[in-house]
Design an enzyme around this catalytic site. Structure first.
Site, mmCIF file in Angstrom:
data_model
loop_
_atom_site.group_PDB
_atom_site.id
_atom_site.type_symbol
_atom_site.label_atom_id
_atom_site.label_comp_id
_atom_site.label_asym_id
_atom_site.label_seq_id
_atom_site.Cartn_x
_atom_site.Cartn_y
_atom_site.Cartn_z
ATOM 1 N N GLU A 129 11.341 12.348 -4.159
ATOM 2 C CA GLU A 129 12.569 12.022 -3.454
ATOM 3 C C GLU A 129 13.321 10.906 -4.165
ATOM 4 O O GLU A 129 12.728 10.070 -4.842
ATOM 5 C CB GLU A 129 12.245 11.566 -2.023
ATOM 6 N N CYS A 153 17.798 4.696 -5.474
ATOM 7 C CA CYS A 153 16.368 4.389 -5.459
ATOM 8 C C CYS A 153 15.657 5.633 -5.985
ATOM 9 O O CYS A 153 15.821 6.723 -5.434
ATOM 10 C CB CYS A 153 15.963 4.068 -4.018
ATOM 11 N N CYS A 160 1.488 8.712 -5.821
ATOM 12 C CA CYS A 160 1.170 7.393 -6.375
ATOM 13 C C CYS A 160 -0.328 7.203 -6.301
ATOM 14 O O CYS A 160 -0.967 7.621 -5.338
ATOM 15 C CB CYS A 160 1.869 6.287 -5.582
ATOM 16 N N CYS A 164 -2.020 1.919 -1.650
ATOM 17 C CA CYS A 164 -1.733 0.876 -0.649
ATOM 18 C C CYS A 164 -1.729 1.542 0.731
ATOM 19 O O CYS A 164 -0.993 2.498 0.955
ATOM 20 C CB CYS A 164 -0.389 0.203 -0.945
ATOM 21 N N CYS A 167 1.570 2.342 2.831
ATOM 22 C CA CYS A 167 2.654 3.068 2.174
ATOM 23 C C CYS A 167 2.418 4.571 2.261
ATOM 24 O O CYS A 167 1.336 5.053 1.922
ATOM 25 C CB CYS A 167 2.742 2.624 0.711
ATOM 26 N N GLY A 215 5.854 6.317 -6.434
ATOM 27 C CA GLY A 215 5.143 6.055 -7.676
ATOM 28 C C GLY A 215 5.121 4.601 -8.103
ATOM 29 O O GLY A 215 5.844 3.760 -7.582
ATOM 30 N N CYS A 394 12.010 1.933 2.579
ATOM 31 C CA CYS A 394 10.904 1.553 1.706
ATOM 32 C C CYS A 394 9.567 2.065 2.198
ATOM 33 O O CYS A 394 9.209 1.847 3.343
ATOM 34 C CB CYS A 394 10.792 0.046 1.624
HETATM 35 N N1 SAH Z 1 4.794 1.035 -6.745
HETATM 36 C C1 SAH Z 1 5.929 0.133 -6.706
HETATM 37 C C2 SAH Z 1 7.111 0.741 -5.959
HETATM 38 C C3 SAH Z 1 6.782 0.958 -4.522
HETATM 39 S S1 SAH Z 1 8.069 1.189 -3.320
HETATM 40 C C4 SAH Z 1 5.517 -1.152 -6.062
HETATM 41 O O1 SAH Z 1 4.428 -1.228 -5.527
HETATM 42 O O2 SAH Z 1 6.277 -2.113 -6.109
HETATM 43 C C5 SAH Z 1 8.940 -0.303 -3.208
HETATM 44 C C6 SAH Z 1 8.478 -1.334 -2.182
HETATM 45 O O3 SAH Z 1 8.294 -0.800 -0.866
HETATM 46 C C7 SAH Z 1 7.175 -1.966 -2.575
HETATM 47 O O4 SAH Z 1 7.296 -3.354 -2.453
HETATM 48 C C8 SAH Z 1 6.234 -1.428 -1.538
HETATM 49 O O5 SAH Z 1 5.109 -2.238 -1.369
HETATM 50 C C9 SAH Z 1 7.116 -1.374 -0.322
HETATM 51 N N2 SAH Z 1 6.577 -0.563 0.765
HETATM 52 C C10 SAH Z 1 5.711 0.447 0.675
HETATM 53 N N3 SAH Z 1 5.434 0.949 1.879
HETATM 54 C C11 SAH Z 1 6.133 0.234 2.768
HETATM 55 C C12 SAH Z 1 6.285 0.291 4.191
HETATM 56 N N4 SAH Z 1 5.641 1.189 4.901
HETATM 57 N N5 SAH Z 1 7.110 -0.608 4.768
HETATM 58 C C13 SAH Z 1 7.780 -1.523 4.029
HETATM 59 N N6 SAH Z 1 7.695 -1.593 2.698
HETATM 60 C C14 SAH Z 1 6.874 -0.744 2.069
#
Ligand code: SAH
Length: 402
Positions: A129, A153, A160, A164, A167, A215, A394
């Site tokens: 996406e 974005c 990924c 985490c 996420c 990712g 996010c």
């Molecule tokens: N892999 C990269 C990009 C991830 S997406 C990274 O880790 O930075 C971008 C941001 O969204 C990251 O800071 C990630 O931790 C955050 N994110 C992921 N899941 C989330 C959620 N459920 N709520 C808020 N932020 C989130």
């Protein structure tokens, strides 16, 4: 629920939701599973390779610049529009270097049409996406205030491997790295839509690109950097987007942060920290067991010292998990030492994922967290949550399940 998907994709969706709802987490995956390589695209080649390819086809040298201009400056994927190239050659060039890499499955919009999330199907069926967000559009209140600007974005991987647990993408595991062509195509599509006035607000341009879709961009370093080089190359060689407007967000792969530091590209680095202490960060970002919070912060500070670019620290506020006042102090301690001029903290209210036991912080805790950091002199903002109702915010990108 899901539209535009095949029955197999719908069942993969159901499976991923069941997985998330069962509260299961996926293991950290550092390797990249090998899948069918996406077709070669002009974007995948550097200048020397492009010249070699054109020479090997027995075509005149200047076709290199012509093709580059059509694809990245004119945003013209349809060879019938390449009128400065003889018709027979257009077909050859298009077939060999400009295959369509992304198939639009569906668009979902929010915020008065100024946020558009697109689900793409790749050649092997993988789904990714991207989200286009336009701000400050006159007459569209939901687009927010300030000057008119557009951010896209994008995803760097299908899925990924960083696992985490908060996420949505991380919970689906890694399918594969995207190619440079697949990464760039997301940007080219957004640039074309803005140029052609398909987003409310009239014809426009991309100001910012954030690698905050699906990712871990640092786990696909080579393809990401090659895509960035074409984004920042001035027209007609590239998209002419300012490097300062490009943000590479990483969970904290220290060797790759150091590698980026040495590139001499003034992109913005964002580091997803989410906890100042290793005990909690080990849980929220399992890669912390490999490179801990202190090591990640040191690498990020090194990025600032070499490039002069302020680093953004991303911190998703999770209710009663990482939002305590003492953790705000611990965060300030971790980031301090040489002052706070190098850093900006970006707090993101958690977007809860399906079946997650976690939710966003209480407003009062969020405010206290902000005040604590401000009292220490740390620059801090709370991220707005655009596109929430279309799961475009996010951490909610989970194409297998979105
Ligand atoms: N892999 C990269 C990009 C991830 S997406 C990274 O880790 O930075 C971008 C941001 O969204 C990251 O800071 C990630 O931790 C955050 N994110 C992921 N899941 C989330 C959620 N459920 N709520 C808020 N932020 C989130």
């Amino acid at each position: 629920m899901v539209t535009g998907l095949t029955p197999e994709e719908v069942s993969a969706y159901a499976e991923s939701v069941a997985h998330a709802e069962a509260g299961r987490t996926v293991p950290l995956a550092l390797g990249t599973p090998r899948r069918g390589k996406p077709p070669l695209h002009w974007a995948d080649l550097d200048a020397a390779q492009r010249a070699d390819e054109i020479a090997a086809l027995g075509l005149p040298k200047f076709r290199v610049n012509q093709l580059t201009r059509h694809l990245f400056d004119r945003l013209e994927a349809d060879p019938s529009g390449w009128t400065d190239i003889p018709k027979v050659e257009r077909e050859v060039l298009a077939a060999r270097f400009a295959p369509s890499l992304l198939e639009r499955v569906r668009d979902q919009s929010a915020d008065g049409g100024t946020t558009v999330k697109t689900l793409w199907r790749l050649h092997d069926g993988s789904l990714v996406e991207s989200v286009l967000m336009r701000y400050g559009v006159p007459g569209v209140r939901a687009s927010g205030s300030g000057r008119e600007r557009a951010t896209v974005c994008i995803s760097s991987q299908a899925g990924c491997g960083m696992a985490c647990p908060f996420c949505a993408t991380g919970q689906g595991g890694l399918q594969r790295n995207l190619s440079t062509g697949e990464i760039l195509a997301q940007v080219v599509d957004a640039a074309r839509r803005l140029r052609d006035g398909e987003v409310p607000g009239g014809p426009g341009r991309i100001n910012n690109i954030v690698f905050m879709g699906m990712g871990e961009p640092m786990a696909n370093y080579t393809a990401v950097l090659r895509a960035v080089r074409t984004m920042v190359a001035p027209a007609p060689e590239g998209l002419g987007i300012s490097a300062r407007g490009i943000t590479i967000s990483t969970v904290g792969l220290v060797p790759q942060i150091q590698r980026l530091t040495a590139e001499g590209l003034p992109v913005t680095l964002a580091v997803s920290l989410h906890a100042p202490d290793d005990e909690l960060r080990d849980e929220l970002c399992p890669i912390n067991t490999r490179w801990n919070a202190r090591e990640v912060v040191n690498a990020a500070r090194g990025y600032f010292e070499t490039t002069g670019r302020r680093v953004s620290i991303e911190y998703a506020l999770i209710r009663d998990v990482n939002d305590q006042a003492w953790r705000a102090d611990a965060l300030a301690d971790l980031l301090g030492g040489t002052g706070y001029g190098w850093v900006h903290v970006n707090l993101i209210p958690l977007n809860p994922t399906p079946g997650s036991r976690w939710t966003a912080s209480r407003r009062s805790d969020e405010d206290a967290f902000v005040r604590r950091l401000e009292a220490r002199g740390v620059a801090v903002t709370v991220r707005d949550t655009r596109g929430r109702e279309i799961d475009g915010a996010c951490g909610q990108l989970a194409a297998q399940g979105a």
